[in-house]
Write an enzyme that holds these catalytic residues in place. Structure first.
Site, PDB file in Angstrom:
ATOM      1  N   CYS A   2       0.815  -1.218   0.000  1.00  0.00           N
ATOM      2  CA  CYS A   2       0.000   0.000   0.000  1.00  0.00           C
ATOM      3  C   CYS A   2       0.850   1.270   0.000  1.00  0.00           C
ATOM      4  CB  CYS A   2      -0.876   0.030   1.244  1.00  0.00           C
ATOM      5  SG  CYS A   2      -1.901  -1.426   1.433  1.00  0.00           S
ATOM      6  N   ARG A  27       5.449  -0.292  -6.240  1.00  0.00           N
ATOM      7  CA  ARG A  27       5.378  -1.020  -4.977  1.00  0.00           C
ATOM      8  C   ARG A  27       4.404  -2.194  -5.042  1.00  0.00           C
ATOM      9  NH1 ARG A  27       6.993   2.065  -0.391  1.00  0.00           N
ATOM     10  NH2 ARG A  27       5.501   0.915   0.848  1.00  0.00           N
ATOM     11  N   TRP A  74      -2.982  -2.713  -1.474  1.00  0.00           N
ATOM     12  CA  TRP A  74      -2.579  -4.097  -1.744  1.00  0.00           C
ATOM     13  C   TRP A  74      -3.397  -4.925  -0.769  1.00  0.00           C
ATOM     14  CZ3 TRP A  74       0.061  -8.078   0.929  1.00  0.00           C
ATOM     15  CH2 TRP A  74       0.586  -9.097   0.124  1.00  0.00           C
ATOM     16  N   ASN A 100      -2.065   2.320   5.646  1.00  0.00           N
ATOM     17  CA  ASN A 100      -1.136   1.223   5.314  1.00  0.00           C
ATOM     18  C   ASN A 100      -0.955   0.402   6.582  1.00  0.00           C
ATOM     19  OD1 ASN A 100      -0.762   2.424   2.890  1.00  0.00           O
ATOM     20  ND2 ASN A 100       1.414   2.919   3.182  1.00  0.00           N
ATOM     21  N   GLY A 101      -0.938  -0.897   6.450  1.00  0.00           N
ATOM     22  CA  GLY A 101      -0.701  -1.741   7.630  1.00  0.00           C
ATOM     23  C   GLY A 101      -1.883  -2.646   7.888  1.00  0.00           C
ATOM     24  N   GLU A 488      17.454 -18.545  -5.541  1.00  0.00           N
ATOM     25  CA  GLU A 488      17.174 -17.209  -6.056  1.00  0.00           C
ATOM     26  C   GLU A 488      16.685 -17.288  -7.509  1.00  0.00           C
ATOM     27  OE1 GLU A 488      16.627 -14.527  -4.788  1.00  0.00           O
ATOM     28  OE2 GLU A 488      16.916 -13.027  -6.336  1.00  0.00           O
ATOM     29  N   LYS A 492      13.053 -15.906  -8.706  1.00  0.00           N
ATOM     30  CA  LYS A 492      12.868 -14.954  -9.807  1.00  0.00           C
ATOM     31  C   LYS A 492      11.886 -15.529 -10.823  1.00  0.00           C
ATOM     32  CE  LYS A 492      14.084 -12.180  -8.296  1.00  0.00           C
ATOM     33  NZ  LYS A 492      14.766 -11.963  -7.082  1.00  0.00           N
ATOM     34  N   GLU A 495       8.297 -15.476  -9.516  1.00  0.00           N
ATOM     35  CA  GLU A 495       7.761 -14.124  -9.347  1.00  0.00           C
ATOM     36  C   GLU A 495       7.323 -13.493 -10.656  1.00  0.00           C
ATOM     37  OE1 GLU A 495       9.844 -11.585  -5.976  1.00  0.00           O
ATOM     38  OE2 GLU A 495      11.269 -12.466  -7.355  1.00  0.00           O
ATOM     39  N   HIS A 511      16.911 -37.756  -3.692  1.00  0.00           N
ATOM     40  CA  HIS A 511      16.144 -37.995  -2.465  1.00  0.00           C
ATOM     41  C   HIS A 511      14.667 -37.663  -2.652  1.00  0.00           C
ATOM     42  CE1 HIS A 511      19.790 -38.937  -0.368  1.00  0.00           C
ATOM     43  NE2 HIS A 511      20.338 -37.809  -0.808  1.00  0.00           N
ATOM     44  N   LYS A 610       6.578  -4.443  -3.676  1.00  0.00           N
ATOM     45  CA  LYS A 610       8.018  -4.210  -3.619  1.00  0.00           C
ATOM     46  C   LYS A 610       8.510  -4.184  -2.184  1.00  0.00           C
ATOM     47  CE  LYS A 610      12.100  -3.397  -5.166  1.00  0.00           C
ATOM     48  NZ  LYS A 610      12.809  -4.619  -5.587  1.00  0.00           N
TER      49      LYS A 610
HETATM   50  C1  F6R Z   1      12.231 -11.055  -4.519  1.00  0.00           C
HETATM   51  C2  F6R Z   1      11.807  -9.982  -3.666  1.00  0.00           C
HETATM   52  C3  F6R Z   1      11.441 -10.290  -2.257  1.00  0.00           C
HETATM   53  C4  F6R Z   1      12.241  -9.390  -1.332  1.00  0.00           C
HETATM   54  C5  F6R Z   1      11.771  -9.557   0.117  1.00  0.00           C
HETATM   55  C6  F6R Z   1      12.634  -8.757   1.070  1.00  0.00           C
HETATM   56  O1  F6R Z   1      12.492 -10.618  -5.812  1.00  0.00           O
HETATM   57  O2  F6R Z   1      11.797  -8.868  -4.072  1.00  0.00           O
HETATM   58  O3  F6R Z   1      11.641 -11.635  -1.949  1.00  0.00           O
HETATM   59  O4  F6R Z   1      13.581  -9.728  -1.470  1.00  0.00           O
HETATM   60  O5  F6R Z   1      10.445  -9.159   0.222  1.00  0.00           O
HETATM   61  O6  F6R Z   1      12.605  -7.408   0.730  1.00  0.00           O
HETATM   62  P1  F6R Z   1      13.640  -6.406   1.365  1.00  0.00           P
HETATM   63  O7  F6R Z   1      14.975  -6.744   0.841  1.00  0.00           O
HETATM   64  O8  F6R Z   1      13.175  -5.053   0.946  1.00  0.00           O
HETATM   65  O9  F6R Z   1      13.572  -6.606   2.854  1.00  0.00           O
END
Ligand code: F6R
Length: 615
Positions: A2, A27, A74, A100-101, A488, A492, A495, A511, A610
């Site tokens: 949000c 975001r 959001w 927000n929250g 990772e 990616k 996502e 396994h 984000k």
């Molecule tokens: C993956 C991604 C999330 C963030 C996670 C932590 O692409 O963006 O997994 O890495 O939400 O976010 P930060 O680093 O802002 O604490």
């Protein structure tokens, strides 16, 4: 997640609010709305979907007025519908609020308000808060702006949870009241106008002067002044800071998406992460921001790394680096697990909270828990004015510049560089030889050029993406420091493409995971030449023997892998400990090109935010 923007000043609020909301799009959100005061009560427009839908509604029925609040939502409580979008009104219809929250005790409050005759138009926790503040306002005897400020203060005393809010009331035009508890909020200080925003990006074209509200503070915002008060109502000291101007959509340069731009920035951001921090004479790293003397650092017996998602994956690479270079045992844990768990922690443990945004609620909660238990906790953050950066006992900034694409890319490689520096620093205070330290320094120094060379491979990765875009499921495999790189890569892929993907240590295949292998399920195997290279070749053969396609990340001159794999993502050769930084980049590019091939919304993937400021 949000976003909040509010405006008070001499200009028409609607275009400013719509523009500033647009700057928060990155975001992640699923509905948007605004409320403006114009002498005819509170005028609200809200719409599910993109901000463009809200802008259309505003074009069809414009609202004039010089103060207002706005929001991108959001969804947490209730679906992303028009009715659930913010702002929400109180029972009188004169007070509007954005939030927000999460209000944790909203059901209890809702029940109480319903018994007193309140009717609700949405499924949200925020509407309950709007009614509660409205109720306090109607019961207050105070006059003028104090009445709204006190109503907010009184209501917040009854509320449990996290919040950043902005409130307006039609009896008090020219006033916006804001408050924060857990969720960030900044005042944008203009000339004869003021702003409130949950993220400084929103303010970029309007002002670079900001005041970061501290937790629990309440602000009364007018066009020509603002007053910040503590929860008890005492005037708080404020510090106006100048920030760098934010990023706008046009800053994508020649790239069609921020994600691609940020992948390409890594030659530069990796350099920024080690710039001025290499000490060639002593073959070590300099990290003054840790606020720890050499003696303090020598006394560290354990390290605990906290983070979420990509940041945790960087910490997992960090574990490998620190354990290898400094021989200090490192634990890594999801921040969300640590904060509510009973993990026993050795008394001489140094904590690291890793977070690009510095606002991730779970990481912040875990940091506070570690500090509550009396541990020193350092931050590894990109956003220098963030809550985690401010609440840490010291730390290391990434200096990666704003990361706008929802999928973290450049922040990951910067975090891994920082862990390499930490490993080097701690190692050189212990048994790591100068010769070995120098090898690491030299490898870091060469990284930016190697990244530039690697990025030239983008076209071949794009071809592979076209060939494999129909996959419904993928495996990502790697060992030791490349296991978190596999995690990772899988994250990616999930996502930005929505294709199911899992990361595993390569040896785990047999396994259980091997049951998934078939000709429709590609495996991405990280097989650069290191101590487990032969083992990885074994895994490659096991997959091929079962008909599974293999895309391997391998050194450019590796004929063995080239002879076995269906596709090779070629990477330059570097020191084994630095290699993961290069190995992740083809995986970032691969998921990017897959997402583009599939027509996904690359920079704003569905359901994602984000900066995850709720639990
Ligand atoms: C993956 C991604 C999330 C963030 C996670 C932590 O692409 O963006 O997994 O890495 O939400 O976010 P930060 O680093 O802002 O604490």
């Amino acid at each position: 997640m949000c976003g909040i923007v509010a405006y008070v000043g001499p200009r028409d609020a609607q275009p400013i609010l719509l523009d500033a909301l647009g700057r928060l799009e990155y975001r992640g959100y699923d509905s948007a709305g605004l409320a403006i005061l114009n002498g005819h009560g509170v005028q609200v427009r809200k719409k599910s979907g993109r901000i463009e839908e809200l802008a259309k509604a505003c074009r069809a029925k414009p609202v004039e007025g010089r103060s207002g609040i706005s929001h991108t939502r959001w969804a947490t409580h209730g679906a992303p519908t028009d009715a659930n979008a913010h702002p929400h009104l109180d029972a009188s219809g004169k007070l509007a609020l954005v939030h927000n929250g999460v209000i944790e005790n909203y059901l209890e409050l809702k029940d109480r308000l319903a018994k007193a005759g309140h009717k609700f138009a949405s499924d949200t926790d925020t509407e309950i808060l709007a009614h509660l503040v409205g109720d306090c306002f109607s019961q207050n005897q105070e006059k003028g702006e104090v009445r709204l400020i006190e109503a907010v203060r009184k209501a917040l005393k009854q509320v449990q949870g996290t919040l950043g809010i902005a409130v307006i009331h039609s009896d008090l035009p020219g006033l916006v009241v804001g408050a924060r508890r857990g969720s960030p909020l900044v005042i944008g200080v203009g000339n004869g106008e003021n702003f409130l925003a949950s993220d400084t990006q929103a303010l970029a074209p309007y002002t670079n002067r900001v005041v970061i509200l501290q937790d629990q503070e309440i602000v009364a915002l007018h066009a020509d002044r603002f007053e910040v008060a503590s929860p008890l109502g005492q005037k708080a000291d404020v510090r106006v800071e100048e920030i760098e101007n934010g990023v706008t959509a046009s800053d994508k340069g020649p790239h069609p998406h921020f994600m691609l731009k940020e992948i390409h920035e890594q030659a530069e951001t990796v350099r920024n992460a080690f710039r001025g921090r290499l000490d060639a004479d002593e073959a070590t790293a300099k990290l003054g921001g840790l606020n720890l003397s050499s003696e303090d650092l020598r006394r560290v017996e354990r390290i605990f790394v906290l983070g979420c998602g990509t940041a945790l994956h960087a910490g997992m690479v960090g574990k490998y680096l620190i354990e290898t270079l400094a021989k200090i045992p490192v634990d890594t844990q999801h921040a969300s697990e640590f904060r509510y768990g009973d993990s026993p922690v050795h008394e001489k443990t140094l904590f690291f909270a890793v977070s690009q945004s510095g606002e991730t609620a779970d990481t912040l909660g875990a940091l506070r828990e570690a500090k509550r238990r009396g541990f020193r906790c350092l931050g590894i953050c990109n956003n220098v004015s963030s809550t985690i950066a401010r609440e840490s006992d010291g730390g290391v900034y990434m200096h990666a510049g704003p990361e706008i694409g929802v999928a973290a890319t450049k922040s990951f490689t910067s975090q891994v560089v920082i862990f390499t520096l930490l490993g080097l620093l701690l190692g050189r205070q212990r048994s790591l030889s100068a010769a070995h330290g120098r090898e690491i320094l030299e490898a870091l120094d060469k990284l930016p050029d190697q990244i530039l060379a690697l990025l030239q491979e983008s076209a071949s990765i794009q071809r592979a993406a076209t060939a494999y875009a129909k996959a419904r499921s993928m495996l990502f495999l790697g060992r030791l420091a490349n296991f978190p790189i596999a995690l990772e890569g899988a994250l990616k892929m999930k996502e930005v493409t929505y294709i199911h993907a899992e990361g595993y240590p390569s040896a785990e295949l047999k396994h259980g995971v091997i049951a998934l292998i078939d000709k429709e399920t590609p495996s991405v195997l990280i097989a650069t030449q290191d101590g487990v290279y032969d083992k990885n070749l074994g895994s490659l053969q096991e997959i091929k023997a079962r008909g599974g396609p293999v895309l391997a990340v391998a050194h450019g001159d590796d004929a063995k892998v080239a002879g076995l794999a269906d596709v090779v993502f070629r990477v330059p050769r570097t020191h084994e400990l630095v290699q993961p930084i290069l190995n992740v980049i083809p995986l970032q590019l691969f998921s990017y090109h897959m997402a583009v091939t599939l027509g996904r919304d690359v920079d704003k993937p569905r359901n994602l935010a984000k900066s995850v400021t709720v639990e």
